[in-house]
Design an enzyme around this catalytic site. Structure first.
Site, PDB file in Angstrom:
ATOM      1  N   SER A 123       0.706  -1.578   0.482  1.00  0.00           N
ATOM      2  CA  SER A 123       0.445   0.377   0.023  1.00  0.00           C
ATOM      3  C   SER A 123       0.831   1.320  -0.089  1.00  0.00           C
ATOM      4  O   SER A 123       1.624   1.417   1.081  1.00  0.00           O
ATOM      5  CB  SER A 123      -0.501   0.155   0.798  1.00  0.00           C
ATOM      6  OG  SER A 123      -1.771   1.437   0.898  1.00  0.00           O
ATOM      7  N   GLY A 124       0.567   2.138  -1.153  1.00  0.00           N
ATOM      8  CA  GLY A 124       1.308   3.209  -1.127  1.00  0.00           C
ATOM      9  C   GLY A 124       2.583   3.332  -2.340  1.00  0.00           C
ATOM     10  O   GLY A 124       3.341   4.127  -1.887  1.00  0.00           O
ATOM     11  N   THR A 128      -1.878   2.388  -8.145  1.00  0.00           N
ATOM     12  CA  THR A 128      -2.323   3.547  -8.554  1.00  0.00           C
ATOM     13  C   THR A 128      -1.958   4.356  -9.501  1.00  0.00           C
ATOM     14  O   THR A 128      -2.462   4.931 -10.979  1.00  0.00           O
ATOM     15  CB  THR A 128      -3.321   3.809  -7.517  1.00  0.00           C
ATOM     16  OG1 THR A 128      -3.980   3.263  -6.825  1.00  0.00           O
ATOM     17  CG2 THR A 128      -4.695   4.404  -8.248  1.00  0.00           C
ATOM     18  N   ASN A 173      -0.935   5.491   3.051  1.00  0.00           N
ATOM     19  CA  ASN A 173      -1.200   6.675   1.702  1.00  0.00           C
ATOM     20  C   ASN A 173      -2.396   6.619   2.384  1.00  0.00           C
ATOM     21  O   ASN A 173      -3.238   6.743   2.481  1.00  0.00           O
ATOM     22  CB  ASN A 173      -1.582   5.023   0.591  1.00  0.00           C
ATOM     23  CG  ASN A 173      -1.741   5.284  -0.387  1.00  0.00           C
ATOM     24  OD1 ASN A 173      -1.424   7.071  -0.648  1.00  0.00           O
ATOM     25  ND2 ASN A 173      -1.834   4.719  -1.229  1.00  0.00           N
ATOM     26  N   SER A 176      -5.780   5.708  -0.622  1.00  0.00           N
ATOM     27  CA  SER A 176      -5.250   4.363  -0.952  1.00  0.00           C
ATOM     28  C   SER A 176      -6.449   3.738  -1.422  1.00  0.00           C
ATOM     29  O   SER A 176      -7.349   3.512  -1.198  1.00  0.00           O
ATOM     30  CB  SER A 176      -4.850   3.640   0.822  1.00  0.00           C
ATOM     31  OG  SER A 176      -4.689   2.886   0.639  1.00  0.00           O
ATOM     32  N   SER A 177      -5.911   2.506  -1.948  1.00  0.00           N
ATOM     33  CA  SER A 177      -7.574   2.712  -3.055  1.00  0.00           C
ATOM     34  C   SER A 177      -8.283   1.332  -2.103  1.00  0.00           C
ATOM     35  O   SER A 177      -7.064  -0.127  -1.322  1.00  0.00           O
ATOM     36  CB  SER A 177      -6.713   1.128  -3.917  1.00  0.00           C
ATOM     37  OG  SER A 177      -6.119   2.225  -5.112  1.00  0.00           O
ATOM     38  N   GLY A 405      -2.242  -3.017  -1.914  1.00  0.00           N
ATOM     39  CA  GLY A 405      -1.460  -3.506  -1.651  1.00  0.00           C
ATOM     40  C   GLY A 405      -1.012  -4.401  -0.823  1.00  0.00           C
ATOM     41  O   GLY A 405      -2.065  -4.493   0.045  1.00  0.00           O
ATOM     42  N   GLU A 407      -0.370  -5.451   2.452  1.00  0.00           N
ATOM     43  CA  GLU A 407      -0.878  -4.154   3.601  1.00  0.00           C
ATOM     44  C   GLU A 407      -0.996  -4.691   4.961  1.00  0.00           C
ATOM     45  O   GLU A 407      -1.083  -5.717   5.745  1.00  0.00           O
ATOM     46  CB  GLU A 407      -2.108  -2.863   4.252  1.00  0.00           C
ATOM     47  CG  GLU A 407      -3.222  -3.365   3.769  1.00  0.00           C
ATOM     48  CD  GLU A 407      -4.309  -2.250   4.076  1.00  0.00           C
ATOM     49  OE1 GLU A 407      -3.730  -1.244   3.410  1.00  0.00           O
ATOM     50  OE2 GLU A 407      -5.191  -2.606   4.271  1.00  0.00           O
TER      51      GLU A 407
HETATM   52  N1  LIG Z   1       4.648   7.844 -10.223  1.00  0.00           N
HETATM   53  C1  LIG Z   1       5.202   8.422  -9.056  1.00  0.00           C
HETATM   54  N2  LIG Z   1       4.567  10.507  -9.453  1.00  0.00           N
HETATM   55  C2  LIG Z   1       4.517  11.058  -8.077  1.00  0.00           C
HETATM   56  N3  LIG Z   1       4.103  10.400  -6.873  1.00  0.00           N
HETATM   57  C3  LIG Z   1       3.720   8.786  -6.781  1.00  0.00           C
HETATM   58  C4  LIG Z   1       3.862   8.227  -7.870  1.00  0.00           C
HETATM   59  N4  LIG Z   1       3.519   6.977  -7.307  1.00  0.00           N
HETATM   60  C5  LIG Z   1       3.237   7.529  -6.921  1.00  0.00           C
HETATM   61  N5  LIG Z   1       3.139   8.909  -5.661  1.00  0.00           N
HETATM   62  C6  LIG Z   1       2.421   8.990  -4.199  1.00  0.00           C
HETATM   63  O1  LIG Z   1       2.310   7.910  -3.943  1.00  0.00           O
HETATM   64  C7  LIG Z   1       1.194   8.072  -3.596  1.00  0.00           C
HETATM   65  C8  LIG Z   1       0.754   6.884  -3.545  1.00  0.00           C
HETATM   66  O2  LIG Z   1       0.199   6.400  -4.506  1.00  0.00           O
HETATM   67  P1  LIG Z   1      -0.518   5.096  -4.906  1.00  0.00           P
HETATM   68  O3  LIG Z   1      -1.555   5.889  -4.653  1.00  0.00           O
HETATM   69  O4  LIG Z   1      -0.161   5.179  -6.262  1.00  0.00           O
HETATM   70  O5  LIG Z   1      -0.369   4.186  -4.281  1.00  0.00           O
HETATM   71  P2  LIG Z   1      -0.719   2.978  -4.324  1.00  0.00           P
HETATM   72  O6  LIG Z   1       0.210   1.680  -4.423  1.00  0.00           O
HETATM   73  O7  LIG Z   1      -2.002   2.547  -4.762  1.00  0.00           O
HETATM   74  O8  LIG Z   1      -1.167   2.060  -2.924  1.00  0.00           O
HETATM   75  P3  LIG Z   1      -2.654   1.465  -2.256  1.00  0.00           P
HETATM   76  O9  LIG Z   1      -2.037  -0.001  -2.070  1.00  0.00           O
HETATM   77  O10 LIG Z   1      -2.868   1.790  -0.687  1.00  0.00           O
HETATM   78  O11 LIG Z   1      -3.456   1.653  -3.485  1.00  0.00           O
HETATM   79  C9  LIG Z   1       0.461   9.212  -4.474  1.00  0.00           C
HETATM   80  O12 LIG Z   1      -0.947   9.584  -3.845  1.00  0.00           O
HETATM   81  C10 LIG Z   1       1.044   9.682  -5.094  1.00  0.00           C
HETATM   82  O13 LIG Z   1       1.562  11.013  -3.875  1.00  0.00           O
HETATM   83 MG   LIG Z   2      -3.548   1.915  -4.472  1.00  0.00          MG
END
Ligand SMILES: Nc1ncnc2c1ncn2[C@@H]1O[C@H](COP(=O)(O)OP(=O)(O)OP(=O)(O)O)[C@@H](O)[C@H]1O
Ligand SMILES: [Mg+2]
Length: 1044
Positions: A123-124, A128, A173, A176-177, A405, A407
């Site tokens: 997660s994070g 996404t 996050n 977070s999805s 992800g 967690e």
């Molecule tokens: N390529 C990137 N460039 C800039 N910031 C990023 C990038 N990837 C992730 N982030 C930052 O990290 C945060 C978390 O990313 P994201 O929501 O994609 O995580 P996740 O893997 O989908 O987590 P979860 O499993 O909780 O959904 C985003 O809100 C953003 O602020």
């Molecule tokens: Mg996500």
């Protein structure tokens, strides 16, 4: 690598490639495969760290992309960057999420195989974000189909909507999805996006009613309160302050500085419009969101006898209004439950706790089902239109998996169990498709290679999902088992059945050290990604996911269409128990695995550099942990020990055969020999490749890269050859088609002409025969034998007649009719003549009519009787021969009202002595006068006129016979007039005495006196002479005048 031909070109390609590689390698290596010490985890992490420090967040392990979350905006996602990666060979340019996207897209197009991109990480870690970048890349770079101009927008806009409703701030996050998402993007054969479809997995509904400390509810609640305008909040009976709502403050962080709910609200509202939600649907949706908040504020009180009642009536009625249900029914359903015992329905009151959990269950069910409806609705908007779908059987799909992800929270519950199970499954898939299958493949292909040890998490998957013995089965059983069951009894069951499993521990089973960190209500799973303690509290309820029947009944009657769609009446009637939540999730994951297995996968492995969401911080321990559990080292080792690329012989030969004259255009021998010939020609060194039983294995990406480049360079030539043969083929086929068509048309036309001619001949022969027969029998009665001939004779005569009709009344000609038409011909002739006469008469003018009448009278009188008559026929009769000025005014006055109708100069001869005297003869309507200049010498009344005599010769003599009895008339007048025919005609007509004109052949007798008679003798001579003759007669010599 050495090429046997085109060395110069190939050398250049190699140089470019190598220089590019060195440039890229300056900060660490951009492909872990190129690491010298590939067995060292420290080197691996150091490479990641060095690149991360330089903002190089992407690195490859072969074709797998490792991405480290930068936690800051980088300038690497512009349109120019997209263009850089478009159509460029994978290894040619620095690693990027766009390179993976482009590679997948091109693989889909060239190989015509469905693809999928699996994004994993905790997660994070940035899953996404990565999926959004991929989607954006497709939306911007793929050609758009005319029908689908808006589809790209809709695909992109589905993200903010789903995130608003399905994402939340967690400790890990801020976005977070809280649901799993698998999206299919459909492309037509030209590579244009055609449609999309989203599958959603298990939304973490418990968040609606409860959040851990430092976490929030789903974004949409805060966005609505912060961004919605006053009117909207009024209609929803909401206050702007999120602290007013119990469901929003469980985590004590309703407001987060890093999130702008107001801005996000605007984005979501716009996105809803773009996707095609109507204003009414949006309103209904927001009603539901608001109703959940009101439900959360609905509180219960406990009476003295333990009965439960609602103490916040306003909140309840607000909720009921927004849910579109009856307030009292809802109230009843929240505080009572319906039971069916022995076929009888009973109502029993709920205690305080039961009422609270019924309320929460309702809020969760309403939100969860609305979320599903939302996905359904988005899918409708992205759906491939039926007709397009049928016209594009060649459509291919790229799937995009972004799922929650792995967690580990302080308190992990049912949701974390499901989420982590899902991640186990994905890891299993990754192992299946990369590590195990790769090694198995080497074995089946007979390639010598050193086996790489890796951790296979199948054992954990089995522990969770195995039938009857797995945790999910045990949980289901515990839910269904009659008798007293609770979360603790479930835990005990687990201990009984899976207690001995190496990846399972409970407080009871643990050793002393572990016991200290575990509570008695927890069980621990040793996941591939680490140890997680799960608290069994709530497991049974959440798995049951039950909503009281009477609450369901109330919801079925909702006037809100979204809810009436989500809560179906059949559900209430159907007595069958619905599938448990965990089993449902397990089954949907199985289906997902099937979907993913059927596609060619690409991987993005996301890594989270620190737990504090800080840019630039690289927490080595955290990263090492992830590198470990993501199996990146094993992945690298397998890659290095093995071969970067493999292809079945036929596919390899098919793709690269143009590069070798022996294999181009077709190889007819054994496939392995063909591949051998090809790689020999390309100059592959023995260590660069191996030939298996059915596949070629290429060790280094560089080798393949160079081969691809050589193919790229060769493509124009191949294209030309293909074009030439295709055009030739097309033209030939076209020519053959046209030729065939010409022949068909010609033969058809000729046949038709010949048939027509034969028919004409047949008819002509019959005709001639009939004609001859008719001619032979022409004199017989009209019968079958001669009817044609006789008709023909008639017809020919009539046709001939039509062309030869006389054109004027004077033309008396008429074609001679055949015997059988004599009578008809006479009738026709008469009719025609009448017709001509009628026409002629219609044309005659009044002037001419008068002339004609006079001429007719002249003809009646003189025709064939007087010699000068024929001469007069062709000359017109004038109205008068004397102009008005030539007549004396005095004479005219004397005549008074009698108008002179005609005047002519005459010579009057005395009756005795025949002395000639010039006179004017004037005719009025009732008499004529002889005038000597100004004096009327004689008046001759028409009534008294006895006769008019003229000779039969060509002289101008005329005698007007007057009675002797009437003295006024002065006796007969002997006159000579040059226009004798005209004069006599007019006089006779005016006097109405045409019968009184006498034409005498030899002489005219006239009265000299009452008793004496004078004679005028007429003889023929050469010229006109009037003289006294012998015996006192007047001798007139008349000339001969020809008729013309
Ligand atoms: N390529 C990137 N460039 C800039 N910031 C990023 C990038 N990837 C992730 N982030 C930052 O990290 C945060 C978390 O990313 P994201 O929501 O994609 O995580 P996740 O893997 O989908 O987590 P979860 O499993 O909780 O959904 C985003 O809100 C953003 O602020
Ligand atoms: Mg996500």
């Amino acid at each position: 690598m050495r090429y046997q031909s085109r060395e110069v070109d190939e050398g250049r390609v190699r140089l470019v490639m190598e220089s590019a590689l060195t440039a890229r390698d300056r900060v660490g290596v951009q492909d872990f495969v190129l690491l010298e010490n590939y067995n060292s985890e420290a080197t691996f992490i150091e490479n990641l760290r060095r690149r991360f420090r330089e903002n190089l967040i992407y690195t490859y392990i072969g074709s797998v992309l490792v991405s480290v979350n930068p936690y800051k905006e980088l300038e690497i996602y512009s349109k120019q960057q997209m263009e850089r990666y478009r159509g460029v060979s994978f290894y040619e340019i620095s690693p990027h999420i766009y390179a993976i996207s482009d590679n997948t897209y091109r693989a889909m197009r060239t190989e015509r195989r469905d693809q999928c991109i699996l994004i994993s990480g905790e997660s994070g870690a940035g899953k996404t974000e990565a999926s959004k970048k991929i989607l954006l890349y497709f939306a911007v770079t793929c050609p758009t189909n005319n029908h689908m101009v808006t589809l790209g927008d809709r695909l992109l806009q589905s993200n903010p909507v789903l995130e608003a409703f399905g994402n939340a701030k967690t400790l890990r996050n801020d976005n977070s999805s809280r649901f799993g998402k698998y999206m299919d993007i459909q492309f037509d054969f030209k590579g244009a996006t055609m449609g999309g479809h989203i599958l959603n997995y298990l939304l973490e509904k418990s968040r609606v009613v409860h959040q851990n400390h430092g976490e929030r509810n789903f974004h949409i609640f805060y966005q609505l309160l912060d961004g919605g305008d006053d009117d909207l909040l009024n209609t929803l009976n909401l206050e702007r302050n999120p602290h007013s709502y119990r469901y929003l403050v469980k985590g004590s962080c309703a407001r987060v500085s890093s999130i702008s709910d107001k801005n996000n609200w605007r984005v979501v509202r716009k996105a809803l419009d773009v996707i095609g939600f109507t204003a009414e649907e949006v309103q209904k949706l927001l009603n539901i969101i608001a109703s959940v908040l009101h439900l959360g504020n609905t509180l219960f009180g406990e009476g003295e006898e333990g009965e439960t009642y609602i103490i916040t009536e306003t909140q309840l009625s607000n909720a009921a209004k927004l849910l579109g249900v009856d307030g009292s029914a809802l109230k009843e359903a929240l505080t009572h439950k319906k039971l069916t015992a022995k076929g009888e329905e009973m109502i029993s009151p709920l205690n305080f706790e039961q009422a609270v959990s019924a309320r929460d269950a309702l809020a969760k069910a309403v939100y969860g089902r609305t979320f599903n409806w939302l996905v359904e609705k988005i899918n409708q908007s992205l759906a491939l239109k039926e007709e397009i779908y049928h016209s594009s059987k060649d459509a291919s799909v790229i799937g995009l998996l972004d799922i929650y992800g792995f967690e580990v929270l302080q308190h992990n519950s049912f949701e974390q169990f499901c989420i982590n199970y899902c991640n186990e499954k994905l890891q299993q898939l990754f192992i299946e498709l990369t590590l195990r299958s790769e090694q198995e493949e080497y074995e089946t292909e007979g390639i010598a290679w050193e086996t790489v040890q890796y951790f296979d998490n199948k054992i954990i998957c089995d522990l969770i999902e195995e039938k009857h013995k797995g945790i999910i089965s045990i949980l289901d059983e515990e839910c269904l088992r009659p008798g007293e069951t609770c979360d603790i009894s479930f835990l005990e069951k687990l201990e009984d059945i899976v207690g001995g499993h190496p990846h399972f521990i409970t407080h009871k089973l643990a050793n002393g050290k572990t016991r200290r960190v575990m509570s008695r209500e927890e069980f621990r799973l040793l996941h591939y990604a680490g140890e997680v303690n799960y608290n069994v509290n709530g497991f049974l309820d959440k798995n049951n996911d039950l909503l009281n029947r009477n609450l369901k009944e109330v919801m079925c009657q909702s006037e809100n269409q979204i809810l009436s769609h989500c809560f179906r009446r059949e559900e209430v009637i159907d007595q069958k128990r619905p599938e448990m939540a965990a089993s449902q999730f397990k089954n949907s994951l199985m289906k997902l695995m099937e979907i993913l297995m059927s596609k060619e996968p690409s991987y993005v492995r996301c890594i989270k550099p620190n737990d504090t969401k800080q840019p630039g911080r690289f927490d080595e321990v955290l990263v090492r942990h992830q590198v470990k559990y993501l199996g990146l080292m094993e992945n690298l080792r397998v890659r290095r020990a093995g071969f970067a690329y493999r292809r079945r012989f036929e596919a390899f030969l098919q793709r690269y055969k143009p590069l070798c004259p022996e294999t181009w255009p077709n190889w007819n021998g054994k496939l392995a020999d063909g591949v051998s010939a090809l790689v020999n020609h390309l100059g592959y060194k023995p260590e660069e490749y191996k030939l298996g039983r059915s596949k070629i294995f290429i060790r280094f990406p560089k080798t393949l890269f160079a081969t691809e480049d050589a193919l790229e360079a060769k493509k124009p030539e191949i294209a030309l050859t293909l074009q030439k043969s295709w055009r030739g083929y097309r033209e030939r086929a076209n020519y053959q088609r046209i030729r065939h068509a010409v022949i068909v048309i010609q033969s058809g036309w000729r046949g038709m002409k010949a048939r027509r001619r034969a028919k004409r001949r047949r008819e002509a022969a019959q005709l001639i025969r009939r004609f001859i027969k008719g001619f032979i029998c022409r004199h017989e009665e009209y019968c079958d034998d001669n009817d044609y001939f006789l008709d023909h004779v008639r017809c020919s005569f009539l046709k001939h007649l039509r062309k030869n009709l006389p054109r004027s009344v004077l033309d008396k000609s008429w074609p001679t009719p055949p015997a059988l038409l004599v009578e008809a011909s006479e009738h026709l002739q008469m009719l025609h003549m009448r017709n001509m006469v009628i026409k002629y008469c219609r044309r005659v003018q009044p002037e001419w009519k008068k002339q004609m009448m006079q001429k007719v009278v002249a003809s009646e009188i003189f025709k064939d009787q007087k010699g000068s008559y024929p001469h007069s026929v062709g000359r017109l009769f004038l109205d008068t021969r004397l102009e008005r000025e030539q007549i004396s005014l005095k004479v005219l006055q004397t005549l008074g009202s009698e108008k002179v109708q005609y005047g002519v100069a005459v010579i009057k001869y005395d009756r005795r002595g025949f002395k000639p005297r010039p006179r004017q003869l004037l005719l009025t309507n009732s008499f004529a006068v002889l005038v000597d200049r100004t004096k009327i010498k004689q008046r001759l009344d028409y009534a008294a006129l006895r006769g008019v005599s003229v000779s039969s010769l060509c002289d101008g003599m005329v005698v007007l016979h007057m009675p002797w009895e009437d003295n006024k008339q002065k006796g007969d007048a002997v006159l000579h007039c040059s226009h004798v025919i005209e004069l006599v005609t007019k006089l006779a007509m005016m006097a109405s005495k045409t019968n009184y004109v006498n034409i005498n052949p030899g002489c005219i007798r006239f009265g000299v006196s009452r008793t004496k008679e004078g004679i005028i003798d007429f003889v023929r001579g050469s010229e006109l002479k009037v003289a006294k003759g012998k015996r006192g007669h007047l001798l007139v010599t008349a000339p001969q005048i020809s008729a013309t």
